[in-house]
Every structure is written in structure tokens, then in C-alpha cells.
Design a protein around this motif. Structure first.
Motif, PDB file in Angstrom:
ATOM      1  N   LYS A 109       0.950  -1.083  -0.068  1.00  0.00           N
ATOM      2  CA  LYS A 109       0.063  -0.003  -0.251  1.00  0.00           C
ATOM      3  C   LYS A 109       0.848   1.168   0.050  1.00  0.00           C
ATOM      4  CE  LYS A 109      -4.283  -1.523   2.314  1.00  0.00           C
ATOM      5  NZ  LYS A 109      -5.506  -0.712   1.449  1.00  0.00           N
ATOM      6  N   LEU A 110       2.117   1.063   0.668  1.00  0.00           N
ATOM      7  CA  LEU A 110       2.886   2.170   0.791  1.00  0.00           C
ATOM      8  C   LEU A 110       3.928   2.435  -0.575  1.00  0.00           C
ATOM      9  CD1 LEU A 110       3.653   2.000   4.665  1.00  0.00           C
ATOM     10  CD2 LEU A 110       2.219   3.716   3.520  1.00  0.00           C
ATOM     11  N   ASP A 111       3.819   1.299  -1.284  1.00  0.00           N
ATOM     12  CA  ASP A 111       4.535   1.421  -2.493  1.00  0.00           C
ATOM     13  C   ASP A 111       6.164   1.376  -2.036  1.00  0.00           C
ATOM     14  OD1 ASP A 111       5.351   1.341  -5.118  1.00  0.00           O
ATOM     15  OD2 ASP A 111       5.500   3.232  -5.438  1.00  0.00           O
ATOM     16  N   HIS A 112       6.300   0.783  -0.838  1.00  0.00           N
ATOM     17  CA  HIS A 112       7.839   0.518  -0.124  1.00  0.00           C
ATOM     18  C   HIS A 112       8.628   1.886  -0.044  1.00  0.00           C
ATOM     19  CE1 HIS A 112       6.512  -3.516  -1.646  1.00  0.00           C
ATOM     20  NE2 HIS A 112       7.464  -3.804  -0.669  1.00  0.00           N
ATOM     21  N   LYS A 113       7.794   2.820   0.234  1.00  0.00           N
ATOM     22  CA  LYS A 113       8.570   4.329   0.331  1.00  0.00           C
ATOM     23  C   LYS A 113       8.312   5.075   1.537  1.00  0.00           C
ATOM     24  CE  LYS A 113       8.229   5.087  -4.753  1.00  0.00           C
ATOM     25  NZ  LYS A 113       7.534   5.810  -5.862  1.00  0.00           N
ATOM     26  N   ILE A 114       9.022   5.749   2.083  1.00  0.00           N
ATOM     27  CA  ILE A 114       9.203   6.589   3.505  1.00  0.00           C
ATOM     28  C   ILE A 114       9.465   8.033   2.968  1.00  0.00           C
ATOM     29  CG2 ILE A 114       9.789   7.182   5.460  1.00  0.00           C
ATOM     30  CD1 ILE A 114      10.228   4.123   5.976  1.00  0.00           C
ATOM     31  N   TYR A 115       8.605   9.094   2.786  1.00  0.00           N
ATOM     32  CA  TYR A 115       8.858  10.526   2.574  1.00  0.00           C
ATOM     33  C   TYR A 115       9.667  11.074   3.613  1.00  0.00           C
ATOM     34  CZ  TYR A 115       6.193   9.180  -1.791  1.00  0.00           C
ATOM     35  OH  TYR A 115       5.947   8.755  -2.832  1.00  0.00           O
ATOM     36  N   GLY A 116      10.911  11.738   3.014  1.00  0.00           N
ATOM     37  CA  GLY A 116      11.502  12.644   4.397  1.00  0.00           C
ATOM     38  C   GLY A 116      11.558  14.080   3.493  1.00  0.00           C
ATOM     39  N   ILE A 117      12.728  14.844   4.085  1.00  0.00           N
ATOM     40  CA  ILE A 117      12.736  16.062   3.668  1.00  0.00           C
ATOM     41  C   ILE A 117      14.078  16.365   3.093  1.00  0.00           C
ATOM     42  CG2 ILE A 117      11.069  17.256   5.266  1.00  0.00           C
ATOM     43  CD1 ILE A 117      13.063  17.956   7.435  1.00  0.00           C
ATOM     44  N   GLU A 118      14.900  17.317   3.233  1.00  0.00           N
ATOM     45  CA  GLU A 118      15.888  17.727   2.542  1.00  0.00           C
ATOM     46  C   GLU A 118      17.192  16.807   2.635  1.00  0.00           C
ATOM     47  OE1 GLU A 118      17.042  19.876   6.076  1.00  0.00           O
ATOM     48  OE2 GLU A 118      15.091  19.590   4.908  1.00  0.00           O
ATOM     49  N   GLU A 119      17.942  16.709   1.634  1.00  0.00           N
ATOM     50  CA  GLU A 119      19.059  15.950   1.655  1.00  0.00           C
ATOM     51  C   GLU A 119      20.031  16.115   2.736  1.00  0.00           C
ATOM     52  OE1 GLU A 119      19.743  13.193  -0.041  1.00  0.00           O
ATOM     53  OE2 GLU A 119      18.935  13.611  -2.171  1.00  0.00           O
ATOM     54  N   GLY A 120      20.666  15.229   3.619  1.00  0.00           N
ATOM     55  CA  GLY A 120      21.358  15.688   4.466  1.00  0.00           C
ATOM     56  C   GLY A 120      20.826  15.784   6.115  1.00  0.00           C
ATOM     57  N   VAL A 155       2.252  14.728   0.683  1.00  0.00           N
ATOM     58  CA  VAL A 155       1.095  13.952   1.746  1.00  0.00           C
ATOM     59  C   VAL A 155      -0.269  14.769   1.645  1.00  0.00           C
ATOM     60  CG1 VAL A 155       0.861  13.788   4.305  1.00  0.00           C
ATOM     61  CG2 VAL A 155       3.257  13.727   3.525  1.00  0.00           C
ATOM     62  N   MET A 156      -0.515  16.086   1.269  1.00  0.00           N
ATOM     63  CA  MET A 156      -1.524  16.436   1.354  1.00  0.00           C
ATOM     64  C   MET A 156      -2.446  15.783   0.172  1.00  0.00           C
ATOM     65  SD  MET A 156      -1.528  20.236   2.963  1.00  0.00           S
ATOM     66  CE  MET A 156      -0.105  20.835   2.091  1.00  0.00           C
ATOM     67  N   LYS A 163      -4.888   7.826  -0.444  1.00  0.00           N
ATOM     68  CA  LYS A 163      -3.782   6.896  -0.688  1.00  0.00           C
ATOM     69  C   LYS A 163      -2.993   6.693   0.533  1.00  0.00           C
ATOM     70  CE  LYS A 163      -1.574   7.376  -4.839  1.00  0.00           C
ATOM     71  NZ  LYS A 163      -0.921   7.993  -5.827  1.00  0.00           N
ATOM     72  N   TRP A 164      -1.972   5.776   0.713  1.00  0.00           N
ATOM     73  CA  TRP A 164      -1.247   5.443   1.883  1.00  0.00           C
ATOM     74  C   TRP A 164       0.174   5.962   1.651  1.00  0.00           C
ATOM     75  CZ3 TRP A 164      -1.953   1.521   5.608  1.00  0.00           C
ATOM     76  CH2 TRP A 164      -3.437   1.181   5.864  1.00  0.00           C
ATOM     77  N   ILE A 165       0.706   6.668   2.685  1.00  0.00           N
ATOM     78  CA  ILE A 165       1.912   7.312   2.794  1.00  0.00           C
ATOM     79  C   ILE A 165       2.267   7.286   4.236  1.00  0.00           C
ATOM     80  CG2 ILE A 165       1.127   9.624   3.046  1.00  0.00           C
ATOM     81  CD1 ILE A 165       3.242  10.576   1.201  1.00  0.00           C
ATOM     82  N   VAL A 166       3.767   7.291   4.355  1.00  0.00           N
ATOM     83  CA  VAL A 166       4.322   7.283   5.600  1.00  0.00           C
ATOM     84  C   VAL A 166       5.553   8.447   5.656  1.00  0.00           C
ATOM     85  CG1 VAL A 166       6.001   6.365   7.376  1.00  0.00           C
ATOM     86  CG2 VAL A 166       4.408   4.757   6.484  1.00  0.00           C
ATOM     87  N   PHE A 167       5.600   9.404   6.538  1.00  0.00           N
ATOM     88  CA  PHE A 167       6.173  10.804   6.094  1.00  0.00           C
ATOM     89  C   PHE A 167       6.829  11.231   7.268  1.00  0.00           C
ATOM     90  CE2 PHE A 167       1.945  11.915   7.193  1.00  0.00           C
ATOM     91  CZ  PHE A 167       2.175  12.996   7.852  1.00  0.00           C
ATOM     92  N   LEU A 168       7.803  11.969   7.216  1.00  0.00           N
ATOM     93  CA  LEU A 168       8.591  12.580   8.643  1.00  0.00           C
ATOM     94  C   LEU A 168       7.749  13.792   9.065  1.00  0.00           C
ATOM     95  CD1 LEU A 168      11.098  12.364  10.036  1.00  0.00           C
ATOM     96  CD2 LEU A 168      12.192  13.889   8.579  1.00  0.00           C
ATOM     97  N   GLY A 169       7.068  13.625  10.343  1.00  0.00           N
ATOM     98  CA  GLY A 169       6.363  14.680  10.891  1.00  0.00           C
ATOM     99  C   GLY A 169       7.171  15.322  12.011  1.00  0.00           C
ATOM    100  N   ILE A 179      -3.507  18.726   8.583  1.00  0.00           N
ATOM    101  CA  ILE A 179      -3.479  17.233   8.124  1.00  0.00           C
ATOM    102  C   ILE A 179      -4.072  16.398   9.332  1.00  0.00           C
ATOM    103  CG2 ILE A 179      -2.246  15.201   7.514  1.00  0.00           C
ATOM    104  CD1 ILE A 179       0.062  17.203   6.275  1.00  0.00           C
ATOM    105  N   ASP A 180      -5.143  15.597   8.981  1.00  0.00           N
ATOM    106  CA  ASP A 180      -5.623  14.627  10.294  1.00  0.00           C
ATOM    107  C   ASP A 180      -4.487  13.491  10.355  1.00  0.00           C
ATOM    108  OD1 ASP A 180      -6.763  13.201  12.090  1.00  0.00           O
ATOM    109  OD2 ASP A 180      -8.638  12.694  10.842  1.00  0.00           O
ATOM    110  N   MET A 181      -3.678  13.544  11.174  1.00  0.00           N
ATOM    111  CA  MET A 181      -2.197  12.852  11.129  1.00  0.00           C
ATOM    112  C   MET A 181      -2.159  12.183  12.425  1.00  0.00           C
ATOM    113  SD  MET A 181       0.521  15.839  11.002  1.00  0.00           S
ATOM    114  CE  MET A 181       2.128  14.815  11.479  1.00  0.00           C
ATOM    115  N   THR A 182      -1.552  11.022  12.536  1.00  0.00           N
ATOM    116  CA  THR A 182      -1.215  10.280  13.722  1.00  0.00           C
ATOM    117  C   THR A 182       0.356   9.848  13.530  1.00  0.00           C
ATOM    118  OG1 THR A 182      -3.219   9.426  13.612  1.00  0.00           O
ATOM    119  CG2 THR A 182      -1.378   8.133  15.001  1.00  0.00           C
ATOM    120  N   TYR A 183       1.226  10.335  14.870  1.00  0.00           N
ATOM    121  CA  TYR A 183       2.431   9.777  14.925  1.00  0.00           C
ATOM    122  C   TYR A 183       2.373   8.412  15.234  1.00  0.00           C
ATOM    123  CZ  TYR A 183       3.843  15.024  14.688  1.00  0.00           C
ATOM    124  OH  TYR A 183       3.716  16.264  14.170  1.00  0.00           O
TER     125      TYR A 183
END
Length: 287
Positions: A109-120, A155-156, A163-169, A179-183
Motif C-alpha cells: 500500500k505504501l509502495d515501499h516508500k518513506i517520505y523525508g525532507i531535504e538531503e543531509g 502528503v496532502m 492513498k497511503w503514505i508514511v512521512f517525516l512529521g 492534516i488529520d495525522m497520527t504519529y
């Protein structure tokens, strides 16, 4: 006064406010935006003086060696009760993705992806190490780096479509109201800390700075930012896209003069005069 910052809304607001206050007191102060690793290189080599965005424990892997060798001083906490960890839209949590240990179960469901922010970024580094070590069975996942704005737009968009997504919050940030989000729970010492991503943000100084600039050091010691303050400022910025970080911060301070009075207690101008009346005079011109 050479401040280093990173491209996160909250750190930018804090830094721009500190720079402006010091400028009104007669100091030459500047803000240079860098990546997290370069911030610590700059502090340790006397290319920068102050950093207001040391999120701990997530930055431990980057910052700790500089604290250990004494080239960078941790100094003082400027915000407590913050949050920094992985998150999901709340409909995913209701469907069973509530902890780090659950992520791999929903890999397709997550397409084997985790979404982060800037490089480094330190958060990205933690995610990359989780994948490399196959923590929580995440060895076949991929980190997708982006800017803060780019990641949140993704994410929005996904949340709108279900759709399904895991992200850095993180908190404080307007994402928590937008966003209606859960840590996720279940982070560890090797990831975002044992307290489910609860974070403390520190002010860091280069070695010797406090002794060389004792008046500024007093100001920086008093410079604290409640989570509620930063949430209100960042929400105002989201509601008015033309509002710049400094403008948003000064507008909030205009309504809360006790906050900057506390910051400037015992602080002097470059000429040795009490700082508070000088800054109050400046604030009178702020709309």
C-alpha cells in the motif's frame, strides 16, 4: 553575530527573530541557511556562531561528536515538548498502521516508500539507517527526500485521495492542524528516541562564543519558544502565504510583549543601555 539555520519553517522564524532583535540593539547579525551537517562544520570551524535548531535526540548522530570534542557547545534548551518522528494520515492508523513495527505489513500500500525532507537532514539519515539495518523489516523500503514544502504537498495530495503514505512529521508545525495525522509509536534509541519522537530543541554555540559575547549569551539563554507560540506563528503563515517568517514572528510578539520582555531581561545594547526600552521602541513601529 553569525547565525546558521536550516530550511525548516520553525527554525527560520526563531532565527530571523533573534537576528532582528540583536540588530535593533546595535549588533551586526546575519542568518545563513545551510544543511544540518554543514551547520556543525561551520560552528566547529568558527564560520558560524549560533544555531537555534538542534533537535535532540534525532540529531545525536550528527551533533554529538562536536559536543564531545568541545568545538560546539549544546548550551540551553530553547523548546521542550516538541515532536519529530514518522507519521501517517489518521485513516491509516485506524486501519492498523499505528507503530514502526506495522509499516512493513503495509509495504505494498505504501509502495515501499518513506517520505523525508531535504538531503543531509538528520531525520533522513535515521530513515536511511533503519532501511540499511532492516529495522522493523524495512530493508526493501526507499527513502524519498524532498523539501519541507514538497513533502507536505505530497502528503496532502495523498491524504485527499485516501492513498497511503508514511512521512517525516514534527511539531510545532501547521501540518498538525492542516492534516488529520497520527504519529507512529514504537521508535527506539537507534531511531527517533524511546519516547515516540518527543524532542527537545537546543541552542548551540561555537566554542568560546559565550565568553567572548557575554551579553548576547544572556539573551540566548533567555530565548525560549513555547510550542504553542510556534504553532500559532506557523499557522498564521499558512493562512497568509504572503506573510514572511520575520513578519509573522514580530506580529506574534506584538501581541505578547511579556515574551520579549523575558528574553531581554538583563540584556544591554551595544552601547550598554538597557535593551528592553530600545526594542519596545522598535516594536511600536511594527504593524
Amino acid at each position: 553575530m553569525r547565525f546558521a539555520s536550516v530550511g525548516w519553517t520553525g527554525v527560520t522564524v526563531k532565527t530571523e527573530l533573534a537576528v532582528k532583535i540583536l540588530q535593533t540593539l546595535g549588533y551586526q547579525a546575519s542568518n545563513t541557511m545551510l544543511s544540518v551537517p554543514i551547520v556543525y562544520t561551520a560552528l566547529s570551524t568558527n564560520e558560524a556562531d549560533v544555531f537555534l535548531g538542534n533537535w535532540m535526540p534525532s540529531m545525536k548522530s550528527i551533533a554529538e561528536k562536536y559536543f564531545a570534542d568541545g568545538s560546539v557547545v549544546k548550551y540551553v534548551a530553547n523548546m521542550t515538548g516538541a515532536k519529530y518522528t514518522l507519521a501517517v494520515p489518521s485513516y491509516e492508523a485506524k486501519a492498523g498502521l499505528k507503530s514502526f513495527a506495522d509499516i512493513a505489513r503495509f509495504a505494498d500500500k505504501l509502495d515501499h516508500k518513506i517520505y523525508g525532507i531535504e538531503e543531509g537532514n538528520d531525520g533522513n539519515e535515521i530513515i536511511e539507517q533503519m532501511i540499511k539495518r532492516n529495522d522493523f523489516g524495512l530493508g526493501n523500503f526507499q527513502l524519498i527526500p524532498s523539501s519541507e514544502a514538497g513533502m507536505l504537498a505530497q502528503v496532502m495530495s495523498y491524504a485527499k485521495e485516501g492513498k497511503w503514505i508514511v512521512f517525516l512529521g514534527w511539531a510545532p508545525h501547521y501540518m498538525n492542524t492542516l492534516i488529520d495525522m497520527t504519529y507512529l509509536t514504537g521508535s527506539t534509541d537507534k531511531t527517533f528516541g524511546p519516547n515516540d519522537g518527543t524532542a527537545t530543541v537546543y541552542t548551540n554555540l561555537r566554542k568560546g562564543f559565550a565568553a567572548q559575547r557575554p551579553n548576547v549569551a544572556v539573551f540566548l539563554k533567555h530565548l525560549v519558544f513555547p510550542v504553542s507560540m510556534m504553532n500559532e506563528i506557523m499557522t498564521a503563515m499558512h493562512d497568509n502565504e504572503d506573510l514572511k517568517p520575520l513578519e509573522a514572528g514580530l506580529s506574534w510578539l506584538k501581541k505578547h510583549p511579556k515574551t520579549y520582555a523575558g528574553w531581554l531581561e538583563g540584556v544591554k545594547t551595544v552601547d550598554g543601555e538597557p535593551a528592553l526600552p530600545v526594542f519596545e521602541s522598535f516594536m511600536a513601529s511594527v504593524k
